[in-house]
Design a protein around this motif. Structure first.
Motif, PDB file in Angstrom:
ATOM      1  N   UNK A 116       0.819  -1.211   0.000  1.00  0.00           N
ATOM      2  CA  UNK A 116       0.000   0.000   0.000  1.00  0.00           C
ATOM      3  C   UNK A 116       0.854   1.263   0.000  1.00  0.00           C
ATOM      4  N   UNK A 117       2.172   1.123  -0.125  1.00  0.00           N
ATOM      5  CA  UNK A 117       3.075   2.268  -0.149  1.00  0.00           C
ATOM      6  C   UNK A 117       3.416   2.624  -1.590  1.00  0.00           C
ATOM      7  N   UNK A 118       3.163   3.877  -1.954  1.00  0.00           N
ATOM      8  CA  UNK A 118       3.449   4.358  -3.303  1.00  0.00           C
ATOM      9  C   UNK A 118       4.468   5.484  -3.196  1.00  0.00           C
ATOM     10  N   UNK A 119       5.592   5.319  -3.883  1.00  0.00           N
ATOM     11  CA  UNK A 119       6.615   6.368  -3.924  1.00  0.00           C
ATOM     12  C   UNK A 119       6.383   7.167  -5.205  1.00  0.00           C
ATOM     13  N   UNK A 120       6.264   8.487  -5.074  1.00  0.00           N
ATOM     14  CA  UNK A 120       6.003   9.308  -6.263  1.00  0.00           C
ATOM     15  C   UNK A 120       6.820  10.582  -6.188  1.00  0.00           C
ATOM     16  N   UNK A 121       6.984  11.204  -7.336  1.00  0.00           N
ATOM     17  CA  UNK A 121       7.686  12.485  -7.411  1.00  0.00           C
ATOM     18  C   UNK A 121       6.831  13.477  -8.189  1.00  0.00           C
ATOM     19  N   UNK A 122       7.067  14.747  -7.922  1.00  0.00           N
ATOM     20  CA  UNK A 122       6.378  15.819  -8.646  1.00  0.00           C
ATOM     21  C   UNK A 122       7.392  16.648  -9.404  1.00  0.00           C
ATOM     22  N   UNK A 123       7.071  16.981 -10.633  1.00  0.00           N
ATOM     23  CA  UNK A 123       7.954  17.795 -11.464  1.00  0.00           C
ATOM     24  C   UNK A 123       7.169  19.000 -11.972  1.00  0.00           C
ATOM     25  N   UNK A 124       7.713  20.192 -11.724  1.00  0.00           N
ATOM     26  CA  UNK A 124       7.051  21.416 -12.180  1.00  0.00           C
ATOM     27  C   UNK A 124       7.178  21.483 -13.692  1.00  0.00           C
TER      28      UNK A 124
END
Length: 129
Positions: A119-127
């Motif tokens: 149930x762990x999701x690793x995510x990143x955000x990019x402008x």
């Protein structure tokens, strides 16, 4: 007038084997069904366990990270307010777009799921702009 006599030998309960009136003399052996009952109970338990595992796998495949959680984590990462309106699917490579606001204006933020572990999701955000 005399009464007829009933013979005492050869009667169904003559004190021999199987006579319920004689203690310690057993009748025919009773069949035990303990093994059958245990087998049935274990089979039903295994079937229920398989159904639960399949249901959890099915539900896990369609899980997602709530939009509010994504926004909170990105806000902490960027130090600017990030607002998301769509959940991020819990699938590697899945994306969603959020809006980040700072002193220079509003920016689109592309969010990508990098890894999924249970149930762990690793995510990143990019402008984007």
């Amino acid at each position: 007038m005399s009464l007829p006599t009933i013979p005492t030998t050869g009667a169904p309960f003559d004190g021999g084997q199987g006579d319920p009136r004689v203690p310690g003399v057993a009748g025919p052996p009773r069949r035990r069904r303990t093994a059958l009952v245990i087998t049935i109970v274990l089979s039903v338990a295994a079937l229920l366990a398989a159904v639960v595992v399949a249901a959890l796998a099915f539900l896990g495949a369609s899980a997602s990270v709530p939009a509010a959680t994504v926004g909170e984590k990105l806000t902490a990462q960027f130090g600017a307010t990030v607002t998301c309106t769509q959940d991020l699917p819990a699938r590697v490579g899945a994306t969603t777009t959020c809006l980040g606001t700072d002193e220079s204006g509003v920016h689109h933020v592309l969010v990508t799921a990098n890894s999924v572990d249970g149930s762990t999701v690793d995510f990143t955000g990019t402008v984007q702009d």
